[in-house]
Design a protein around this motif. Structure first.
Motif, short mmCIF file in Angstrom:
data_model
loop_
_atom_site.label_atom_id
_atom_site.label_comp_id
_atom_site.label_asym_id
_atom_site.label_seq_id
_atom_site.Cartn_x
_atom_site.Cartn_y
_atom_site.Cartn_z
N SER A 299 -30.89 -75.13 2.88
CA SER A 299 -31.20 -75.27 1.59
C SER A 299 -31.19 -76.81 0.98
O SER A 299 -31.93 -77.02 0.14
CB SER A 299 -29.77 -74.65 1.28
OG SER A 299 -28.66 -75.29 1.29
N ASP B 124 -28.38 -66.90 0.65
CA ASP B 124 -27.98 -68.14 0.49
C ASP B 124 -28.29 -68.99 -0.56
O ASP B 124 -27.76 -69.69 -1.13
CB ASP B 124 -28.56 -68.86 1.76
CG ASP B 124 -27.86 -70.04 2.05
OD1 ASP B 124 -26.52 -70.12 2.31
OD2 ASP B 124 -28.32 -71.35 1.89
N LYS C 250 -25.96 -70.71 -3.44
CA LYS C 250 -26.06 -72.15 -3.55
C LYS C 250 -26.97 -72.59 -4.85
O LYS C 250 -26.95 -73.71 -5.20
CB LYS C 250 -26.82 -72.79 -2.44
CG LYS C 250 -25.94 -72.54 -1.21
CD LYS C 250 -26.62 -73.46 0.25
CE LYS C 250 -25.58 -73.21 1.40
NZ LYS C 250 -26.35 -73.63 2.56
N HIS D 81 -25.62 -79.24 -1.90
CA HIS D 81 -26.05 -77.66 -1.10
C HIS D 81 -25.21 -78.22 0.31
O HIS D 81 -24.56 -77.06 1.06
CB HIS D 81 -27.38 -77.51 -0.81
CG HIS D 81 -27.91 -76.92 -1.91
ND1 HIS D 81 -29.29 -76.75 -2.05
CD2 HIS D 81 -27.39 -76.58 -3.35
CE1 HIS D 81 -29.66 -76.19 -3.43
NE2 HIS D 81 -28.40 -75.94 -4.03
N PHE E 290 -21.85 -77.38 0.15
CA PHE E 290 -21.43 -76.04 -0.11
C PHE E 290 -21.05 -75.41 1.45
O PHE E 290 -20.26 -74.53 1.60
CB PHE E 290 -22.52 -75.52 -0.83
CG PHE E 290 -22.51 -75.72 -2.35
CD1 PHE E 290 -21.13 -75.98 -3.08
CD2 PHE E 290 -23.61 -75.33 -3.02
CE1 PHE E 290 -21.25 -76.29 -4.26
CE2 PHE E 290 -23.83 -75.47 -4.38
CZ PHE E 290 -22.56 -75.99 -5.20
N ASP E 291 -22.06 -76.09 2.29
CA ASP E 291 -21.99 -75.65 3.48
C ASP E 291 -20.58 -75.72 4.38
O ASP E 291 -19.83 -75.17 4.92
CB ASP E 291 -22.91 -76.10 4.61
CG ASP E 291 -24.34 -75.50 4.10
OD1 ASP E 291 -24.50 -74.22 3.88
OD2 ASP E 291 -25.32 -76.24 4.41
#
Length: 240
Positions: free
Chosen positions: A167, A134, A138, A55, A58-59
């Motif tokens: 997340s 979000d 994710k 996660h 992913f950011d």
């Protein structure tokens, strides 16, 4: 319907569940190249239930890809800008012939109470919607409900604020399907979200997919993002 108003009469302070800190932004270091071995480890850890590294990556994907971030931002703007109506429930109580009935008046009172709280400027409903979006991007995401007792009239509880939960604070207990939350900076202490009640609202994307490492829109974008990010560089090395 009675349970909604009973929730509104609780006497609680505006206490926070989560203690956020600087470590929430340092799970995965930003601004550096990632090796295939690292990414494979992130995915494998996620399949075992530890989704925090994937996660956080992913950011990083979104932060370093203007096109990807722009598309997701447009979707979030569409969701937060959509009209939301709070109506009496169940639907059978909305007809003109029902208005004089006690049950319909009760449902209308609840709808007005919910609408007043949700649309208060300080509550930030838009932030809550983005937190759930979000989760769709994710695989899991959510927000904490901050409230205080006695501030909503008639001694009812009043919404204070919706706070998005990073997340990477969500994880599954090892070798289980139980979703848990890291409430403090101690990453060894996890609390099942089912024990937190209405204080935490969350969304799990693709719940029919058994592996947590394969859920969410950004998981599907991972391969394409790697090509966009490192494809030209790797091709140049190959040609050389």
């Amino acid at each position: 319907t009675d349970r909604v108003l009973e929730f509104g009469r609780r006497s609680k302070g505006a206490a926070r569940l989560l203690t956020l800190g600087i470590k929430d932004t340092q799970v995965v270091a930003s601004g550096r190249p990632f090796t295939p071995e690292q990414l494979l480890r992130y995915v494998r850890d996620a399949e075992e239930g530890d989704t925090r590294y994937l996660h956080a990556f992913f950011d990083e994907m979104r932060a370093t890809d203007a096109h990807l971030d722009g598309e997701l931002s447009k979707a979030e703007d569409y969701l937060t800008g959509a009209r939301i109506d709070v109506l009496p429930y169940p639907p059978r109580l909305r007809g003109p012939s029902q208005k004089s009935k006690r049950e319909a008046k009760r449902a209308t009172e609840i709808a007005a109470f919910v609408e007043e709280n949700l649309f208060a400027p300080n509550v930030r409903l838009d932030r809550a919607i983005c937190a759930l979006a979000d989760g769709y991007w994710k695989g899991v995401g959510g927000f904490e409900v901050i409230s205080e007792g006695g501030g909503g009239g008639n001694g009812r509880e009043r919404l204070v604020e919706f706070v998005q939960i990073p997340s990477q604070r969500f994880r599954y207990l090892p070798r289980t399907t139980t979703l848990a939350l890291q409430l403090t900076e101690d990453d060894q202490k996890l609390t099942p979200v089912d024990q937190l009640g209405a204080k935490v609202v969350y969304l799990i994307a693709d719940p029919e997919v058994p592996s947590p490492g394969r859920r969410g829109l950004l998981r599907r974008c991972l391969g394409l993002w790697l090509i966009r990010k490192y494809g030209a560089q790797q091709w140049s090395r190959f040609v050389e």
